[in-house]
Write an enzyme that holds these catalytic residues in place. Sequence first.
Site, PDB file in Angstrom:
ATOM      1  N   LYS A   1       0.824  -1.186   0.069  1.00 12.74           N
ATOM      2  CA  LYS A   1      -0.027  -0.035   0.093  1.00 12.74           C
ATOM      3  C   LYS A   1       0.910   1.146   0.236  1.00 12.74           C
ATOM      4  O   LYS A   1       2.021   1.174   0.234  1.00 12.74           O
ATOM      5  CB  LYS A   1      -1.031  -0.140   1.319  1.00 12.74           C
ATOM      6  CG  LYS A   1      -2.121  -1.302   1.124  1.00 12.74           C
ATOM      7  CD  LYS A   1      -2.705  -1.233   2.475  1.00 12.74           C
ATOM      8  CE  LYS A   1      -3.881  -2.229   2.433  1.00 12.74           C
ATOM      9  NZ  LYS A   1      -4.889  -1.931   3.392  1.00 12.74           N
TER      10      LYS A   1
ATOM     11  N   TYR B   1     -12.356  -1.613  -3.318  1.00 18.79           N
ATOM     12  CA  TYR B   1     -12.745  -1.763  -2.166  1.00 18.79           C
ATOM     13  C   TYR B   1     -14.366  -1.508  -1.974  1.00 18.79           C
ATOM     14  O   TYR B   1     -15.014  -1.252  -1.052  1.00 18.79           O
ATOM     15  CB  TYR B   1     -12.114  -0.725  -0.976  1.00 18.79           C
ATOM     16  CG  TYR B   1     -10.714  -1.132  -0.568  1.00 18.79           C
ATOM     17  CD1 TYR B   1     -10.770  -2.198  -0.010  1.00 18.79           C
ATOM     18  CD2 TYR B   1      -9.703  -0.265  -0.978  1.00 18.79           C
ATOM     19  CE1 TYR B   1      -9.432  -2.608   0.512  1.00 18.79           C
ATOM     20  CE2 TYR B   1      -8.566  -0.788  -0.511  1.00 18.79           C
ATOM     21  CZ  TYR B   1      -8.202  -1.929  -0.070  1.00 18.79           C
ATOM     22  OH  TYR B   1      -7.134  -2.379   0.535  1.00 18.79           O
TER      23      TYR B   1
ATOM     24  N   ASN C   1      -1.739   0.248   7.102  1.00 16.89           N
ATOM     25  CA  ASN C   1      -1.008  -1.379   7.632  1.00 16.89           C
ATOM     26  C   ASN C   1      -0.127  -1.948   6.228  1.00 16.89           C
ATOM     27  O   ASN C   1      -0.306  -3.311   6.327  1.00 16.89           O
ATOM     28  CB  ASN C   1      -2.434  -2.105   7.687  1.00 16.89           C
ATOM     29  CG  ASN C   1      -3.412  -2.435   6.746  1.00 16.89           C
ATOM     30  OD1 ASN C   1      -3.114  -1.848   5.681  1.00 16.89           O
ATOM     31  ND2 ASN C   1      -4.588  -3.213   7.305  1.00 16.89           N
TER      32      ASN C   1
ATOM     33  N   HIS D   1      -2.144  -5.377   1.528  1.00 19.98           N
ATOM     34  CA  HIS D   1      -3.510  -6.066   1.435  1.00 19.98           C
ATOM     35  C   HIS D   1      -3.455  -7.439   0.950  1.00 19.98           C
ATOM     36  O   HIS D   1      -2.276  -7.469   0.216  1.00 19.98           O
ATOM     37  CB  HIS D   1      -4.405  -5.182   0.564  1.00 19.98           C
ATOM     38  CG  HIS D   1      -5.334  -5.957   0.098  1.00 19.98           C
ATOM     39  ND1 HIS D   1      -6.658  -5.849   1.029  1.00 19.98           N
ATOM     40  CD2 HIS D   1      -5.653  -6.755  -0.922  1.00 19.98           C
ATOM     41  CE1 HIS D   1      -7.624  -6.716   0.335  1.00 19.98           C
ATOM     42  NE2 HIS D   1      -7.113  -7.082  -0.852  1.00 19.98           N
TER      43      HIS D   1
ATOM     44  N   GLU E   1      -9.956 -10.243  -7.275  1.00 20.20           N
ATOM     45  CA  GLU E   1      -8.959  -9.225  -7.322  1.00 20.20           C
ATOM     46  C   GLU E   1      -7.801  -9.357  -8.125  1.00 20.20           C
ATOM     47  O   GLU E   1      -7.103  -8.591  -8.744  1.00 20.20           O
ATOM     48  CB  GLU E   1      -8.386  -9.295  -5.714  1.00 20.20           C
ATOM     49  CG  GLU E   1      -9.389  -8.884  -4.826  1.00 20.20           C
ATOM     50  CD  GLU E   1      -8.879  -8.746  -3.368  1.00 20.20           C
ATOM     51  OE1 GLU E   1      -9.871  -8.158  -2.603  1.00 20.20           O
ATOM     52  OE2 GLU E   1      -7.907  -9.164  -3.062  1.00 20.20           O
TER      53      GLU E   1
HETATM   54  P1  CMP Z   1      -7.410  -4.314   4.004  1.00 20.50           P
HETATM   55  O1  CMP Z   1      -7.080  -5.625   4.320  1.00 20.50           O
HETATM   56  O2  CMP Z   1      -6.815  -3.847   2.687  1.00 20.50           O
HETATM   57  O3  CMP Z   1      -9.078  -3.941   3.892  1.00 20.50           O
HETATM   58  C1  CMP Z   1      -9.634  -3.171   3.963  1.00 20.50           C
HETATM   59  C2  CMP Z   1      -8.754  -1.921   4.651  1.00 20.50           C
HETATM   60  O4  CMP Z   1      -9.699  -0.953   5.209  1.00 20.50           O
HETATM   61  C3  CMP Z   1      -7.786  -2.506   5.680  1.00 20.50           C
HETATM   62  O5  CMP Z   1      -6.771  -3.353   5.090  1.00 20.50           O
HETATM   63  C4  CMP Z   1      -7.518  -0.943   6.162  1.00 20.50           C
HETATM   64  O6  CMP Z   1      -6.360  -0.417   5.309  1.00 20.50           O
HETATM   65  C5  CMP Z   1      -8.632  -0.216   6.272  1.00 20.50           C
HETATM   66  N1  CMP Z   1      -9.437  -0.113   7.477  1.00 20.50           N
HETATM   67  C6  CMP Z   1      -9.454   1.126   7.976  1.00 20.50           C
HETATM   68  N2  CMP Z   1     -10.114   1.144   9.228  1.00 20.50           N
HETATM   69  C7  CMP Z   1     -10.569  -0.107   9.193  1.00 20.50           C
HETATM   70  C8  CMP Z   1     -11.291  -0.956  10.249  1.00 20.50           C
HETATM   71  N3  CMP Z   1     -11.840  -0.150  11.352  1.00 20.50           N
HETATM   72  N4  CMP Z   1     -11.502  -2.287  10.076  1.00 20.50           N
HETATM   73  C9  CMP Z   1     -10.980  -2.661   9.007  1.00 20.50           C
HETATM   74  N5  CMP Z   1     -10.191  -2.089   8.094  1.00 20.50           N
HETATM   75  C10 CMP Z   1     -10.113  -0.712   8.065  1.00 20.50           C
END
Ligand code: CMP
Length: 143
Positions: A11, A51, A114, A117, A128
């Site tokens: 990311k 998303y 984070n 993904h 995806e």
């Molecule tokens: P990802 O695994 O890419 O899937 C959805 C993304 O939303 C997640 O990682 C985070 O980057 C983002 N995100 C932000 N806030 C939340 C939350 N409260 N719970 C889950 N995903 C979140």
Amino acid sequence: MSIERTLSIVKPDGVQKNLIGEVYRRFEQAGLRIVAARMIQLSQAQAEAFYAVHRERPFYKDLVHYMISGPVVVQVLEGENAIERNREIMGATDPKKAAKGSIRADLAASIEENVVHGSDGPDTARTEIGFFFAQSEICPRKR
Ligand code: CMP
């Protein structure tokens, strides 16, 4: 166990912090092969579409904003049990809850920023991967 493929993204925060190599090292050390890869700047429409499943979640707008804040690196990982394996390597979405030694525990700043993904199951992985790559761009290698 079977040979699977999964979609992975480094990311914007991971790219910005120069962590592409570190993330790839962890995939390769775990026995996953990178069989397709590309750096791209997502458009707002692409991030919203990718998303779309989170459209109703309170974090959706911020998530899209963050995902277009800089380039990302998208890759297809291939290997035994690749979907679950990649999820273990990444750790839980929230770095505070991620297992010690996982990418998110070691490198992520927050639940949003984070670093990576990864697809959460076989159907998602198929969708995806198809979102980013044509079949001709995926290069399986001899095992
Ligand atoms: P990802 O695994 O890419 O899937 C959805 C993304 O939303 C997640 O990682 C985070 O980057 C983002 N995100 C932000 N806030 C939340 C939350 N409260 N719970 C889950 N995903 C979140």
